[in-house]
Design an enzyme around this catalytic site. Structure first.
Site, PDB file in Angstrom:
ATOM      1  N   ASP A  41      70.006  34.459  -8.045  1.00  0.00           N
ATOM      2  CA  ASP A  41      70.402  33.632  -9.172  1.00  0.00           C
ATOM      3  C   ASP A  41      69.494  32.412  -9.335  1.00  0.00           C
ATOM      4  O   ASP A  41      69.157  32.006 -10.452  1.00  0.00           O
ATOM      5  CB  ASP A  41      71.848  33.153  -8.994  1.00  0.00           C
ATOM      6  CG  ASP A  41      72.854  34.283  -9.189  1.00  0.00           C
ATOM      7  OD1 ASP A  41      72.506  35.285  -9.843  1.00  0.00           O
ATOM      8  OD2 ASP A  41      73.981  34.162  -8.679  1.00  0.00           O
ATOM      9  N   GLU A 114      74.956  24.046 -15.370  1.00  0.00           N
ATOM     10  CA  GLU A 114      75.702  22.788 -15.460  1.00  0.00           C
ATOM     11  C   GLU A 114      74.782  21.595 -15.355  1.00  0.00           C
ATOM     12  O   GLU A 114      73.654  21.686 -14.855  1.00  0.00           O
ATOM     13  CB  GLU A 114      76.776  22.695 -14.359  1.00  0.00           C
ATOM     14  CG  GLU A 114      76.264  22.355 -12.971  1.00  0.00           C
ATOM     15  CD  GLU A 114      75.725  23.519 -12.198  1.00  0.00           C
ATOM     16  OE1 GLU A 114      74.676  23.363 -11.526  1.00  0.00           O
ATOM     17  OE2 GLU A 114      76.335  24.605 -12.264  1.00  0.00           O
ATOM     18  N   SER A 159      83.411  26.001  -7.478  1.00  0.00           N
ATOM     19  CA  SER A 159      83.521  25.555  -6.090  1.00  0.00           C
ATOM     20  C   SER A 159      84.224  24.211  -5.963  1.00  0.00           C
ATOM     21  O   SER A 159      84.734  23.875  -4.895  1.00  0.00           O
ATOM     22  CB  SER A 159      82.137  25.470  -5.444  1.00  0.00           C
ATOM     23  OG  SER A 159      81.394  24.369  -5.946  1.00  0.00           O
TER      24      SER A 159
END
Length: 254
Positions: A41, A114, A159
């Site tokens: 990723d 983000e 998370s």
């Protein structure tokens, strides 16, 4: 379909590259209709940033040769042309972070997952939050706060107990990181057309960094976050391993 190959510089990805090149023909990026990415990723996010910076709008089909690989398809050297032809596409619109530092420097950077603000020292950050020009929280004392896209809602946002957003939703997650005051406020869901602004209170005494995916800016005083509706990149997924279904399925994991 003419495909170019982008490969992470790891032994696992390089071994996969050799196997693919022995089975399939690839072309230079300038001649390609699609990019096949081998890595994890983190590599995929870095690739998307490079494509965005270079103005390249080719769709990207990733195969996991990293660790988590949430944004990647399963690795297999078999049936690559057929998999590319059958793949479903999802458009990812980045956020744009505009960060101003204590030194007066302005840094602009995109973020597909983000934008996060994080305290730099042992002292809690103190942050004012405004949405569309209206102050919604005069002071959040916390380790940090982030704004996540639907595609990024299952990453750092999840998370820290932020909400998972369906990929098709027109929302962003505004999520507090270890809030101290107000204790009960952990975040909000906001429209993806909203402009979020963070003003750092006591910036010199309580320094804060801002991170857009993998780009970090230290000692910020003000951060503006908005969706960039003028640019997007397309990720391709196998029909039985589509990103929207994986994001939805995350809500039912125990």
């Amino acid at each position: 379909m003419r495909a170019a190959l982008a490969v992470s510089d790891t032994p696992l990805a390089r071994a996969a590259e050799a196997e693919l090149r022995a089975r399939h023909a690839f072309v230079p990026l300038a001649q390609a209709e699609v990019i096949v990415a081998l890595g994890g990723d983190g590599f995929l996010l870095a690739l998307l940033h490079r494509l965005l910076d270079d103005g390249v709008s080719l769709p990207v089909y990733g195969m996991n040769r990293g660790t988590v690989g949430f944004l990647m398809n399963h690795w297999s050297p078999e049936r690559l042309p057929e998999r590319l032809a059958e793949a479903r596409g999802f458009a990812l619109r980045p956020l744009t972070m505009t960060a101003t530092t204590q030194a007066g420097e302005t840094v602009v950077s995109p973020a597909f997952n983000e934008v996060s603000l994080l305290r730099e020292t042992r002292q809690a950050a103190r942050i004012e939050i405004a949405i569309d020009g209206k102050v919604r929280m005069e002071e959040l004392a916390c380790d940090g706060v982030l704004v996540a896209t639907p595609a990024g809602s299952t990453a750092y946002n999840l998370s820290v107990n932020g909400p998972i957003l369906p990929l098709e939703s027109d929302l962003l997650a505004l999520t507090a990181i270890s809030p101290f005051r107000p204790r009960r406020w952990h975040g909000a869901l906001i429209p993806n057309r909203a402009v979020v602004e963070f003003r750092i209170l006591e910036a010199e005494r309580r320094p804060v960094s801002a991170v857009a995916d993998q780009v970090e800016v230290r000692d910020v005083t003000h951060v503006r976050v908005a969706t960039d509706f003028g640019r997007s990149l397309e990720l391709l997924f196998d029909p039985d391993y589509a990103l929207d279904d994986r994001i939805f399925a995350e809500q039912f994991l125990t």
